[in-house]
Design an enzyme around this catalytic site. Sequence first.
Site, PDB file in Angstrom:
ATOM      1  CB  CYS A 192      -0.884   0.037   1.245  1.00  9.93           C
ATOM      2  SG  CYS A 192      -2.072  -1.303   1.367  1.00  9.93           S
ATOM      3  CB  ILE A 193       2.142   3.631  -1.860  1.00 10.94           C
ATOM      4  CG1 ILE A 193       3.004   4.892  -1.784  1.00 10.94           C
ATOM      5  CG2 ILE A 193       1.362   3.566  -3.168  1.00 10.94           C
ATOM      6  CD1 ILE A 193       4.165   4.899  -2.770  1.00 10.94           C
ATOM      7  CG  LEU A 194      -2.401   7.567   1.944  1.00  8.95           C
ATOM      8  CD1 LEU A 194      -3.395   7.930   0.849  1.00  8.95           C
ATOM      9  CD2 LEU A 194      -3.128   7.200   3.228  1.00  8.95           C
ATOM     10  CB  THR A 195       0.885  11.358  -0.500  1.00  4.98           C
ATOM     11  OG1 THR A 195       1.988  10.685  -1.114  1.00  4.98           O
ATOM     12  CG2 THR A 195       1.354  12.693   0.037  1.00  4.98           C
ATOM     13  N   GLY A 244       4.975  16.671  -4.582  1.00  7.35           N
ATOM     14  CA  GLY A 244       6.169  15.879  -4.877  1.00  7.35           C
ATOM     15  C   GLY A 244       6.460  14.772  -3.886  1.00  7.35           C
ATOM     16  N   GLY A 261       4.611  12.089  -3.224  1.00  9.50           N
ATOM     17  CA  GLY A 261       4.277  10.766  -3.759  1.00  9.50           C
ATOM     18  C   GLY A 261       5.441  10.148  -4.499  1.00  9.50           C
ATOM     19  CD  GLU A 309      -0.408  -6.476  -2.805  1.00  7.99           C
ATOM     20  OE1 GLU A 309      -1.580  -6.671  -2.470  1.00  7.99           O
ATOM     21  OE2 GLU A 309       0.556  -6.512  -2.011  1.00  7.99           O
ATOM     22  CB  SER A 344      -5.633   3.998  -6.377  1.00  5.79           C
ATOM     23  OG  SER A 344      -4.499   4.828  -6.208  1.00  5.79           O
ATOM     24  CB  SER A 373       4.659  10.685 -13.266  1.00  3.03           C
ATOM     25  OG  SER A 373       5.461  11.827 -13.258  1.00  3.03           O
TER      26      SER A 373
END
Length: 552
Positions: free
Chosen positions: A408-411, A419, A421, A442, A446, A455
């Site tokens: 999971c990854i979240l800002t 910047g 993220g 994984e 989203s 990017s």
Amino acid sequence: MTKMADNRSSVEIVEGCRLPVLRKNQEHEDEWPLAEILSVKEVSSRKLFYVHYIDFNKRLDEWVTGDRLDMKKLQFPKKEAKTPTKNGLPGSRPSSPEREVRKSLDLNLQTATAPSRGKTLPTPMSNNICLLQKRKVETVPLATQVPPATPVPSLPSSAEASQASVFPAVRETTTFKAREDHEQISSLTTNGTARRLIPPQPGRKRKANCGGTDEMIKVLQYNNPQSASVFLPPPEDSQDSSDGIPTAPRMTGSLVSDRSHDDIVTRMKNIECIELGRHRLKPWYFSPYPQELTALPILYLCEFCLKYLKSLKCLQRHLTKCNLRHPPGNEIYRKGTISFFEIDGRKNKTYSQNLCLLAKCFLDHKTLYYDTDPFLFYVMTEYDSKGFHIVGYFSKEKESTEDYNVACILTLPPYQRRGYGKLLIEFSYELSKVEGKTGTPEKPLSDLGLLSYRSYWSQTILEILMDLKPDNGERPQITINEISEITSVKKEDVISTLQYLNLINYYKGQYILTLSEDIVEGHERAMQKRHLRIDPKCLHFTPKDWSKRGKW
């Protein structure tokens, strides 16, 4: 107005009804998209309706008043068979009886007509699939890592190049053929969702093994951007939309088509507002906080230990006892005011669970709340005189069989579009470099995650290609393997990014990467805006071999 009032009084709106609802779009103009009523409640003798805008992202769902509903176009839910609901949950939907009848008729029709169709039915089609897969294994060394259902895109001969450059026309033809063949050529992705295989196209003589990872690829810079080039369709595992990568966060489409918890409870936001330090956050999605806290106008969180409390007085009392001024765990990176902390999901279970509950408010497709033992959490913070304030995080499995370096990854919303993220993504790949592995996030990603990763991959790969220098007066050469080893980006992601950027061309028996002036100038502009970067010298990280440990 009188007629609408009469309609509203005579017709009762129930859950499952669909009708147009007034909302403001991104240009702050009025629009009436179709919406589904998920819930109805009465507050101060006034009815409120929780609506989900059809084909819009769930984070736009909201409570609306009756004056925003267009009663003239009200659609009542279709009556369904009286079958027990899934798991006894009222929002779960049993299959439609009409669909069941149609399905049984289709099966009977196939059984009755199968002998007469001869060669046009499943057997030859399955042979075609086998040939396609067999050919892919022979020509593409990456086939062992690419899911078997992913078709190998083919490059046209040089005579066809000008025709093939009109990609949408080719795409439409392919889609039409795939629909004709229907379910016979569908397979399952890792998520269990159906995916169609693209049948081999006639007249194609050459296979695009841009996946020939050890094959040298020549790099041309400053080529005429108007020259003929071929756009290769990206692999199906990349989370691209049908028209390529969106240039802005998409407002439509759900993040996951196959939902294992599609019930009325988890489809609705249950937290109104969260106060975290000096920020107030409006959640996007459901999160399983305790039921008694969901009725509060504001949920208070300690920004250091992430403990949730029901009132400001409780928070103030908690802060007098809470000794933390940074996340628990080891600080493994610090440069300027930015720090990263590594947190073991087994050793710091309470913090990890609280972090997952907060993250679930902004991630619709992840379901990790309490089983945090097999995961590591990397929390990015910003330092000031009061302490280390959480900016974002990513988690990763201690042992991943799929080479995932991010689960999971979240800002957090207050820090988005600044910047951070890309900084989180760059840090995850720096860890992979230290571990000596290539990694990939994984799936599914989203919409915002996909944009950030695309990017980052594009900028990272273009940075390497721009730094290549000619060797003995010849054009610089590089392999896919070399790009993957330098960046720790998995080969499949490198290939899909090169295809997305439309850099790969086939010329005189070899693959060349064509860097046009537009791409070079766009890359330079993007890098000038990217001020936050990870400094490998500031990283103090020793990877652990979790496979040799009896217990995490």
